[in-house]
Design a protein around this motif. Structure first.
Motif, PDB file in Angstrom:
ATOM      1  N   VAL A  34       0.940  -1.309  -0.076  1.00  0.00           N
ATOM      2  CA  VAL A  34       0.138  -0.298   0.149  1.00  0.00           C
ATOM      3  C   VAL A  34       1.151   1.572   0.117  1.00  0.00           C
ATOM      4  CG1 VAL A  34      -1.880   1.263   1.046  1.00  0.00           C
ATOM      5  CG2 VAL A  34      -1.810  -1.318   1.076  1.00  0.00           C
ATOM      6  N   LEU A  35       0.260   2.358  -0.946  1.00  0.00           N
ATOM      7  CA  LEU A  35       1.699   3.044  -0.866  1.00  0.00           C
ATOM      8  C   LEU A  35       0.571   4.740  -0.488  1.00  0.00           C
ATOM      9  CD1 LEU A  35       3.589   2.765  -4.300  1.00  0.00           C
ATOM     10  CD2 LEU A  35       4.740   2.797  -2.179  1.00  0.00           C
ATOM     11  N   VAL A  36       0.824   4.963   0.280  1.00  0.00           N
ATOM     12  CA  VAL A  36      -0.470   6.780   1.177  1.00  0.00           C
ATOM     13  C   VAL A  36       0.661   8.077   0.421  1.00  0.00           C
ATOM     14  CG1 VAL A  36      -1.302   7.340   2.762  1.00  0.00           C
ATOM     15  CG2 VAL A  36      -0.222   4.605   2.192  1.00  0.00           C
ATOM     16  N   ALA A  37      -0.029   8.619  -0.656  1.00  0.00           N
ATOM     17  CA  ALA A  37      -0.635   9.854  -0.645  1.00  0.00           C
ATOM     18  C   ALA A  37       0.060  10.673   0.232  1.00  0.00           C
ATOM     19  CB  ALA A  37      -0.969  10.130  -2.205  1.00  0.00           C
ATOM     20  N   PRO A  68      -7.902  14.521   3.218  1.00  0.00           N
ATOM     21  CA  PRO A  68      -7.468  15.351   4.891  1.00  0.00           C
ATOM     22  C   PRO A  68      -8.151  14.915   5.942  1.00  0.00           C
ATOM     23  CG  PRO A  68      -8.171  17.170   3.026  1.00  0.00           C
ATOM     24  CD  PRO A  68      -8.249  15.639   2.622  1.00  0.00           C
ATOM     25  N   HIS A  69      -9.542  14.106   5.419  1.00  0.00           N
ATOM     26  CA  HIS A  69     -10.185  14.031   6.460  1.00  0.00           C
ATOM     27  C   HIS A  69      -9.304  12.446   7.564  1.00  0.00           C
ATOM     28  CE1 HIS A  69     -13.501  16.288   4.972  1.00  0.00           C
ATOM     29  NE2 HIS A  69     -13.187  16.048   3.896  1.00  0.00           N
ATOM     30  N   ILE A  70      -8.995  12.315   6.847  1.00  0.00           N
ATOM     31  CA  ILE A  70      -8.063  11.184   7.684  1.00  0.00           C
ATOM     32  C   ILE A  70      -7.559  11.725   8.819  1.00  0.00           C
ATOM     33  CG2 ILE A  70      -6.920   8.961   7.614  1.00  0.00           C
ATOM     34  CD1 ILE A  70      -7.673   8.416   4.599  1.00  0.00           C
ATOM     35  N   LEU A  75     -11.122   6.850  10.428  1.00  0.00           N
ATOM     36  CA  LEU A  75     -11.809   6.148   9.743  1.00  0.00           C
ATOM     37  C   LEU A  75     -13.668   6.503  10.746  1.00  0.00           C
ATOM     38  CD1 LEU A  75      -9.570   3.791   8.473  1.00  0.00           C
ATOM     39  CD2 LEU A  75     -10.511   5.843   7.246  1.00  0.00           C
ATOM     40  N   ARG A  76     -13.478   7.069  11.492  1.00  0.00           N
ATOM     41  CA  ARG A  76     -14.591   7.088  12.743  1.00  0.00           C
ATOM     42  C   ARG A  76     -16.312   7.495  11.287  1.00  0.00           C
ATOM     43  NH1 ARG A  76     -13.652  11.252  16.848  1.00  0.00           N
ATOM     44  NH2 ARG A  76     -12.153  12.044  14.859  1.00  0.00           N
ATOM     45  N   ARG A  80     -17.589  11.462   5.453  1.00  0.00           N
ATOM     46  CA  ARG A  80     -16.513  12.740   5.387  1.00  0.00           C
ATOM     47  C   ARG A  80     -15.287  11.539   4.689  1.00  0.00           C
ATOM     48  NH1 ARG A  80     -15.374  16.299  10.758  1.00  0.00           N
ATOM     49  NH2 ARG A  80     -18.202  16.332  11.501  1.00  0.00           N
ATOM     50  N   LEU A  81     -15.124  11.250   4.055  1.00  0.00           N
ATOM     51  CA  LEU A  81     -13.845  10.647   3.800  1.00  0.00           C
ATOM     52  C   LEU A  81     -14.472  11.227   1.561  1.00  0.00           C
ATOM     53  CD1 LEU A  81     -12.987   6.960   5.108  1.00  0.00           C
ATOM     54  CD2 LEU A  81     -11.829   9.422   5.254  1.00  0.00           C
ATOM     55  N   ARG A  82     -13.541  11.349   1.399  1.00  0.00           N
ATOM     56  CA  ARG A  82     -13.697  11.175  -0.338  1.00  0.00           C
ATOM     57  C   ARG A  82     -14.076   9.894  -1.229  1.00  0.00           C
ATOM     58  NH1 ARG A  82      -8.272  14.819  -1.865  1.00  0.00           N
ATOM     59  NH2 ARG A  82      -8.634  16.917  -0.919  1.00  0.00           N
TER      60      ARG A  82
END
Length: 127
Positions: A34-37, A68-70, A75-76, A80-82
């Motif tokens: 996993v690559l996290v931007a 940015p929401h993370i 992750l609640r 709100r996540l894209r």
């Protein structure tokens, strides 16, 4: 699952880990990278090149886009996540399930049940 920042140094560290695991004979066919931007936008060429190497050695490589929401909410609240982030999370879960299925078959076997913990009285503990 192996995770790293989607940066030149992150991809380099991930490549080194994959190469070391490969040298030790670890089963990389069931490993998902996993690559996290860290920012919005297209991945730089050096990272895309690293993904090519990782794709040939692992079960899958998933790109988790910057969201940015993370950072602020975790992750609640998935609402709100894209949508790109939710799609990447779905792709990640699917890649892990596919890799597990390729190894152990579908449906996956039941997980083993651990033995119950033995209760040790204070008097029987070694000093």
């Amino acid at each position: 699952m192996l995770c790293a920042a989607a940066t030149a140094s992150g991809v380099q560290a991930l490549q080194q880990a994959v190469m070391a695991l490969h040298a030790d004979g670890m089963p990389l066919q069931r490993t998902v990278a996993v690559l996290v931007a860290q920012t919005d936008g297209r991945l730089p060429a050096v990272i895309r090149a690293g993904v090519t190497m990782l794709t040939s050695r692992t079960a899958a490589v998933v790109h988790l886009p910057h969201d940015p929401h993370i950072r602020t909410h975790g992750l609640r609240t998935a609402s709100r996540l894209r949508s790109r982030t939710r799609q990447a999370a779905h792709s990640l879960a699917q890649a892990v399930l596919t890799a597990a299925g390729a190894t152990w078959g579908m449906p996956l076997p039941e997980a083993p049940r651990p033995a119950p913990l033995a209760v040790v009285s204070p008097a029987s503990r070694p000093l």
